[in-house]
Design a protein around this motif. Sequence first.
Motif, PDB file in Angstrom:
ATOM      1  N   THR A  10      -7.747  -5.187   8.488  1.00 46.08           N
ATOM      2  CA  THR A  10      -8.363  -6.368   8.138  1.00 46.08           C
ATOM      3  C   THR A  10      -7.987  -6.867   6.590  1.00 46.08           C
ATOM      4  N   ALA A  11      -7.068  -5.888   5.942  1.00 41.90           N
ATOM      5  CA  ALA A  11      -6.353  -6.052   4.628  1.00 41.90           C
ATOM      6  C   ALA A  11      -5.300  -5.097   4.646  1.00 41.90           C
ATOM      7  N   ASN A  12      -4.646  -5.333   3.545  1.00 38.86           N
ATOM      8  CA  ASN A  12      -3.256  -4.526   3.287  1.00 38.86           C
ATOM      9  C   ASN A  12      -3.701  -3.545   2.089  1.00 38.86           C
ATOM     10  N   THR A  13      -4.780  -2.635   2.582  1.00 39.38           N
ATOM     11  CA  THR A  13      -5.319  -1.683   1.365  1.00 39.38           C
ATOM     12  C   THR A  13      -5.239  -0.295   2.315  1.00 39.38           C
ATOM     13  N   ARG A  14      -5.382   0.751   1.502  1.00 39.00           N
ATOM     14  CA  ARG A  14      -5.365   2.109   1.879  1.00 39.00           C
ATOM     15  C   ARG A  14      -6.635   2.102   2.937  1.00 39.00           C
ATOM     16  N   MET A  20       6.587  25.359  12.705  1.00 40.73           N
ATOM     17  CA  MET A  20       7.628  25.513  13.427  1.00 40.73           C
ATOM     18  C   MET A  20       7.966  26.898  13.982  1.00 40.73           C
ATOM     19  N   PRO A  21       7.054  27.352  14.991  1.00 39.23           N
ATOM     20  CA  PRO A  21       7.152  28.720  15.455  1.00 39.23           C
ATOM     21  C   PRO A  21       8.255  28.940  16.309  1.00 39.23           C
ATOM     22  N   GLY A  22       9.239  29.647  16.109  1.00 38.28           N
ATOM     23  CA  GLY A  22      10.673  29.984  16.732  1.00 38.28           C
ATOM     24  C   GLY A  22      11.535  28.812  16.839  1.00 38.28           C
ATOM     25  N   GLY A  23      11.379  27.622  16.027  1.00 35.22           N
ATOM     26  CA  GLY A  23      12.109  26.541  16.064  1.00 35.22           C
ATOM     27  C   GLY A  23      11.541  25.493  16.784  1.00 35.22           C
ATOM     28  N   ASN A  24      10.280  25.509  17.430  1.00 33.03           N
ATOM     29  CA  ASN A  24       9.494  24.643  18.101  1.00 33.03           C
ATOM     30  C   ASN A  24       8.783  23.733  17.210  1.00 33.03           C
ATOM     31  N   ASN A  25       9.299  22.348  17.344  1.00 26.23           N
ATOM     32  CA  ASN A  25       8.739  21.351  16.388  1.00 26.23           C
ATOM     33  C   ASN A  25       7.016  21.128  16.568  1.00 26.23           C
ATOM     34  N   LEU A  26       6.340  21.634  15.982  1.00 21.05           N
ATOM     35  CA  LEU A  26       4.880  21.319  15.858  1.00 21.05           C
ATOM     36  C   LEU A  26       4.367  20.396  14.701  1.00 21.05           C
ATOM     37  N   HIS A  27       5.348  19.985  13.927  1.00 19.41           N
ATOM     38  CA  HIS A  27       5.145  19.239  12.453  1.00 19.41           C
ATOM     39  C   HIS A  27       4.068  18.243  12.891  1.00 19.41           C
ATOM     40  N   ARG A  28       3.187  18.034  11.571  1.00 21.00           N
ATOM     41  CA  ARG A  28       2.322  16.969  11.528  1.00 21.00           C
ATOM     42  C   ARG A  28       2.494  16.175  10.176  1.00 21.00           C
ATOM     43  N   VAL A  29       2.554  15.007   9.965  1.00 14.81           N
ATOM     44  CA  VAL A  29       2.265  14.121   8.785  1.00 14.81           C
ATOM     45  C   VAL A  29       0.946  13.889   8.415  1.00 14.81           C
ATOM     46  N   VAL A  30       0.607  14.615   7.446  1.00 12.42           N
ATOM     47  CA  VAL A  30      -0.813  14.575   6.812  1.00 12.42           C
ATOM     48  C   VAL A  30      -1.027  13.290   5.870  1.00 12.42           C
ATOM     49  N   MET A  31      -1.930  12.217   5.999  1.00 11.73           N
ATOM     50  CA  MET A  31      -2.009  11.215   5.437  1.00 11.73           C
ATOM     51  C   MET A  31      -3.382  10.821   4.653  1.00 11.73           C
ATOM     52  N   PHE A  32      -3.515  10.738   3.625  1.00 11.04           N
ATOM     53  CA  PHE A  32      -4.581  10.739   2.894  1.00 11.04           C
ATOM     54  C   PHE A  32      -5.128   9.088   2.686  1.00 11.04           C
ATOM     55  N   ARG A  33      -6.662   8.975   3.013  1.00 10.46           N
ATOM     56  CA  ARG A  33      -7.229   7.796   2.667  1.00 10.46           C
ATOM     57  C   ARG A  33      -7.505   7.387   0.999  1.00 10.46           C
ATOM     58  N   THR A  39       0.829  -1.119  -0.126  1.00 12.72           N
ATOM     59  CA  THR A  39       0.009  -0.070   0.009  1.00 12.72           C
ATOM     60  C   THR A  39       0.854   1.128   0.117  1.00 12.72           C
ATOM     61  N   ALA A  40       0.743   2.061  -1.122  1.00 12.82           N
ATOM     62  CA  ALA A  40       1.378   3.306  -0.947  1.00 12.82           C
ATOM     63  C   ALA A  40       0.310   4.328  -0.786  1.00 12.82           C
ATOM     64  N   PHE A  41       0.777   5.397  -0.068  1.00 11.21           N
ATOM     65  CA  PHE A  41      -0.140   6.380   0.653  1.00 11.21           C
ATOM     66  C   PHE A  41       0.297   7.932  -0.001  1.00 11.21           C
ATOM     67  N   MET A  42      -0.652   8.685  -0.211  1.00  8.48           N
ATOM     68  CA  MET A  42      -0.375   9.821  -0.459  1.00  8.48           C
ATOM     69  C   MET A  42      -0.337  10.748   0.861  1.00  8.48           C
ATOM     70  N   GLY A  43       0.799  11.676   0.986  1.00 11.32           N
ATOM     71  CA  GLY A  43       0.822  12.402   2.244  1.00 11.32           C
ATOM     72  C   GLY A  43       1.826  13.503   2.021  1.00 11.32           C
ATOM     73  N   PHE A  44       1.854  14.361   3.070  1.00  6.83           N
ATOM     74  CA  PHE A  44       2.956  15.409   3.152  1.00  6.83           C
ATOM     75  C   PHE A  44       3.252  15.675   4.719  1.00  6.83           C
ATOM     76  N   GLU A  45       4.306  16.520   4.868  1.00 10.62           N
ATOM     77  CA  GLU A  45       4.551  16.920   6.299  1.00 10.62           C
ATOM     78  C   GLU A  45       4.305  18.396   6.295  1.00 10.62           C
ATOM     79  N   TYR A  46       3.372  18.683   7.335  1.00  9.62           N
ATOM     80  CA  TYR A  46       2.918  20.086   7.613  1.00  9.62           C
ATOM     81  C   TYR A  46       3.917  20.637   8.535  1.00  9.62           C
TER      82      TYR A  46
END
Length: 637
Positions: free
Chosen positions: A430-434, A204-217, A194-201
């Motif tokens: 239940t299965a290897n699917t998105r 980073m205010p002032g260097g404080n790491n508030l990153h999120r990975v956004v993942m698509f179904r 399974t290959a997913f679409m995604g990106f990292e948001y």
Amino acid sequence: MTQTHKYLAISILALAAAGCSKNSGDDGRGSSASQKNEVAASAYPKQVYWGDTHLHTSNSVDAFGFGVRLGPEAALRFAKGEEVKSTTGTVAKLDRPLDFLVIADHSDGLGVTRRIYEAPRLLIRDPDLRRWHDMMHEGPEGSQAVTAELIDRAAKGTLPEAMRDAENQAENSRKIWTDHSAIVERYNQPGKFTAFMGFEYTLMPGGNNLHRVVMFRDGKDRADQVIPFATLNTPDAKVEQLWDYMDAYEKKTGGKMLAIPHNSNLSNGLMFELTGPDGGPMTAEYARKRAKHEPIVEVTQIKGDSESHPFLSRNDEFASFGDAGWDLGNLTMAIDKKDGDQAGEYVREALKRGLTIEAKTGVNPYKLGMIGSTDSHTSLATADENNFFGKHSGNEPNGKRAMEPQNLGTREGRFGWQYLAGGYAAVWATANTREAIFDAMMRREVYATTGPRMQVRLFGGWDFAEADLNGDFVKAGYERGVPMGGNLNETAKGAPTFIVSALKDPIGANLDRVQIVKGWTDRNGRTQEKVFDVVWSDMNARKKGRDGKVPAVGDTVDIAKATYSNSIGAPELKTIWRDPEFNPDLKAFYYVRVLEIPTPRWVLFDALRYGAKLGENVELKAQERAYTSPIWYNPKA
């Protein structure tokens, strides 16, 4: 936009359009499997699927700047078990393929360092961009210096105007995004990989790491209707704007997204706050919105482990895993960490804070399942200690990476041996699917490991007994209880019972022990925690001491050979456990932590392979581990 910047934007965009396929490593060998294939799903999850939800390729501004030249195509081929050549020319191959992968390139400056590098120098008029172009062409050290400056300036909001031009960035991002989605779509093979679409948001205010990975179904048809959400052109960017973007996507396309907070140990206390965004009390609306969009959290990765910390869990002798060097400050070391900041950046404390907020608002914003992933910037999703390809291309296998730096008191003192080789995301689907994997994440039926692939089950109920453990305990768990990630509501008298099962990695180390970590709010509204050893190897000989602690399992690591022996520990540990301190009136959560016997770290393999002379501070071995998503107990209203 000035005329000069228009010239640069046009030239960079043209190069991106002409060169994307070449630099992505797209050689046309992707799968042509139909995305419409029907895959039979089991009645309930019977198999665990292994993956990485946080991998960067040459399309990430920092990954390319650090030197990586492998794109999405190579990343997907590697995750599927194929042999590829790393950026430094080393042959790379996983011992065991992954089941799924999320390529999560940074949304901010998507592909920008590659475009600067490829742009004709005569057309670059901005002095900073021209200087960066020249530095990157000088070699790896110049590229790494450019990337460090980019990260610092992004945190301060002082990037060059051409990089902050919204129209230019959106156009460039769309081209890269749609090319990327075509590659991902070809490699998605329902039932096999399974290959997913995604990106990292990249908040980073002032260097404080508030990153999120956004993942698509969803696949290309829906994902192409948007571009990755960036913060460069968003004044006073806040995570709520990402959630609004996610809501707008779902309304527009009928698709689904989830966001995964990651690397919370470098947020300097901001990832899991008790307050709302305005500094006042957190509202039920805000808590509900966060809980809806962020069902799971990345608890372990290359840049340290965020399960707990000795400052927070002083009676937990295993709370210091992976914290060497990473508790000095935030992501860019722009702000030093203070005692007390840890409470807002470690997951166990977040789970406890969730109970506190729920008591006040009726909503728990931190009802989080746990996964691991790599955050590798090499395009290579490897989390094995003996096959660690580093954080970035300059940190790929070589004779120096484990030797320096040694000084833990500086920014540079956490970018050497302090890197972890983990981790991975384990999903009971239940299965290897998105659809099946995404849905399992939404219901939090997932767990994290620091790299090893041990198989862990957790069920909570009211009447589990030894007979269940010796029979089909999985069927019993689903029929009469709830799995990890679930809610156990009071329906009977007496304490809840838990089925706990852990199997060693088939090609890995034996297990030391299985623990249940409990958190709750007492009658005075204060949060509490306790770690219970519930089953361990050699229980007849390893008796709990007067302090209630189980003795250490032992140590078979041979430093000179970078080996260990499974002569200690157990290949399987399982038990039925009943909470001996249960109070039916108090909300609580329970999660499992599984510990392996000590094994060599990647630095020891480097010492053996390259003759690296390691310093006194270097941690040569560790007890790798797994963390399940919790089960929450809810008393009657």
